[in-house]
Design an enzyme around this catalytic site. Sequence first.
Site, PDB file in Angstrom:
ATOM      1  CG  HIS A 117      -0.383  -0.023   2.539  1.00  0.00           C
ATOM      2  ND1 HIS A 117      -0.013   1.130   3.205  1.00  0.00           N
ATOM      3  CD2 HIS A 117      -0.104  -1.044   3.387  1.00  0.00           C
ATOM      4  CE1 HIS A 117       0.460   0.809   4.403  1.00  0.00           C
ATOM      5  NE2 HIS A 117       0.428  -0.499   4.532  1.00  0.00           N
ATOM      6  CG  ASP A 119      -2.552   4.108   2.798  1.00  0.00           C
ATOM      7  OD1 ASP A 119      -2.247   3.073   2.172  1.00  0.00           O
ATOM      8  OD2 ASP A 119      -3.334   4.097   3.769  1.00  0.00           O
ATOM      9  CG  ASP A 152       2.712  -0.076   7.895  1.00  0.00           C
ATOM     10  OD1 ASP A 152       2.370  -0.704   6.873  1.00  0.00           O
ATOM     11  OD2 ASP A 152       1.931   0.196   8.817  1.00  0.00           O
ATOM     12  CD  GLU A 186      -3.098  -1.497   5.743  1.00  0.00           C
ATOM     13  OE1 GLU A 186      -3.258  -2.501   6.458  1.00  0.00           O
ATOM     14  OE2 GLU A 186      -2.500  -0.476   6.144  1.00  0.00           O
ATOM     15  CD  GLU A 187      -1.316   2.113   7.777  1.00  0.00           C
ATOM     16  OE1 GLU A 187      -2.074   1.830   8.726  1.00  0.00           O
ATOM     17  OE2 GLU A 187      -0.201   1.582   7.623  1.00  0.00           O
ATOM     18  CG  ASP A 216      -0.718  -7.099   1.528  1.00  0.00           C
ATOM     19  OD1 ASP A 216       0.124  -6.265   1.138  1.00  0.00           O
ATOM     20  OD2 ASP A 216      -1.815  -6.771   2.028  1.00  0.00           O
ATOM     21  CG  HIS A 498       0.988   2.350  12.816  1.00  0.00           C
ATOM     22  ND1 HIS A 498      -0.325   1.942  12.876  1.00  0.00           N
ATOM     23  CD2 HIS A 498       1.381   2.077  11.546  1.00  0.00           C
ATOM     24  CE1 HIS A 498      -0.694   1.447  11.705  1.00  0.00           C
ATOM     25  NE2 HIS A 498       0.339   1.516  10.886  1.00  0.00           N
TER      26      HIS A 498
END
Length: 529
Positions: A117, A119, A152, A186-187, A216, A498
């Site tokens: 992803h 984002d 991520d 995704e986030e 993934d 995160h």
Amino acid sequence: MDISLSRCPAQNKVSPVARPDITEKNVNQLFKSDSFRDLSVQRLSGAIQVPTETFENLGRLGEDKRWDVFYNFEKYLKKTFPLLHEKLHLELVNEHGLLYTWQGSDEQLKPILLMAHQDTVPVAADTLSEWKYPPYSGHFDGQFIYGRGSQDCKNNLIAILSSITSLLDQDFVPRRTVVLSFGFDEETSGFQYGAARLSKRITDIWGPDSFAIVVDEGQTLIVDRFGRSFGIPQVSERGYFDLEVTVHIPGGHSSIPPAHTSIGILAQAVTTLENAAEANFPLELRTDNPFYTLLQCAAEDPSTEMPNELRDAIGDPQGTSKIVKLLSHDPIIKSLFHTTQAVTIFQGGNKANALPAFANGLINYRVSSTETVAQVREKLINTLKPVADKFGLKFTAGPKPGVGEPPAEVPEYTLALSWNNAALESSPVTSTDSPTWSTLTGVIKHVFDESVDGGDVTVAPMQIIGNTDTRYYWDLSPQIYRFGPGRDRHNDGPGGIHDVNEHVPIEVHLEAILFFHEFIRVFDEADLE
């Protein structure tokens, strides 16, 4: 303990046979060169320098300009990987979804699908001073590349494109079509603009159950446990559910307060949930939990450093409760034994002398495969209704309006529970009794086996702790895996995912490039049909 019948999936190293010149030029020379290391740093650092934050309060695609950051990222990828964009077909799905197709020469072979992803989660303004380097600098300190998205999951995305570019440089033409699907939400929760639309488009093109394997993002693939190396491709993921708790009572001046403000009532509701968590979500290890298979693999290997008490419990068909007792001190392992509950947002009040009329809290649940989202909701309703009764409040519970619809009103003197449409049941579990698993196991060992004691990798299935975009791809293949290619030992902790100071070791990024390079070659030669 005597385990006469192996319960650990069989595994043998599988290396590519065709085109040994590619092995020599790319694997033995290019990937080990300082120039390629520098180029890889430059590519990933540049990707980090293009912010692609997404937010829970984003408006509709095409209306909220904050979605437009993905135009910049698409431009960066085209500039950085010109040969790939010349040779592969790129289709833009729902404006920002990137769907690449590398057409294979044999249409009878099922294609492979690699995901990532674009984002990232946002960088909170009040954490900027805690970052060692600016979060969108892509700073490289000689060991780690820093910045939001470095782990991520721009690491995987750039590694996939880098590996394919290296194959294109050697005029590699796949037999088996390779499809890349890069979403952009995704986030977030509830939008379904990115991977949801990509999966629909892929299904329209290829049909259901049309892919040999889907890969993934996920947890780090190679970890050291019990004194040896394990490869842990994640074969399933838990369900997902967000509960919002809202308290609405009259506001007013703080000099004339009630016995309990909206914040106080919300605090009691949250405390009630936390106190009831152990009873609502007891620890349990079932034999169909993928983690149980990993434990069996470890116990069957006499070279693993494992306490006898644990080894004996794993060998006992009735020993699962003892395993839970022995391992639940580890918070990561403990999370695999039950539905987890985490209070993540708590809001109320904006002035010292004003009584807040509203207070809101959000509680995140990762739902165990042993129960459904509906069962979790029922437990929470039963837990919180007595709180409303205690304070003489009306109690309501139900779904939120959809994206773009006006929010539901919560009347005064109400404790309301609500949830959005992002709730997700636990995923299907990918079978390890398949040629796809054997091939994946083989390429993992090919790339990561080391000629040291405990360095030969034992591959065992695992359950991922979080959730991924594969939730939208379940119908495309029964063989879905999640992992981040690389060795965990290169990391100095969780990598700031995160969090502040997100970073990835350059060695992990290089290992990811090597893995995807060899993965494509091995699966191109594999007999899976």
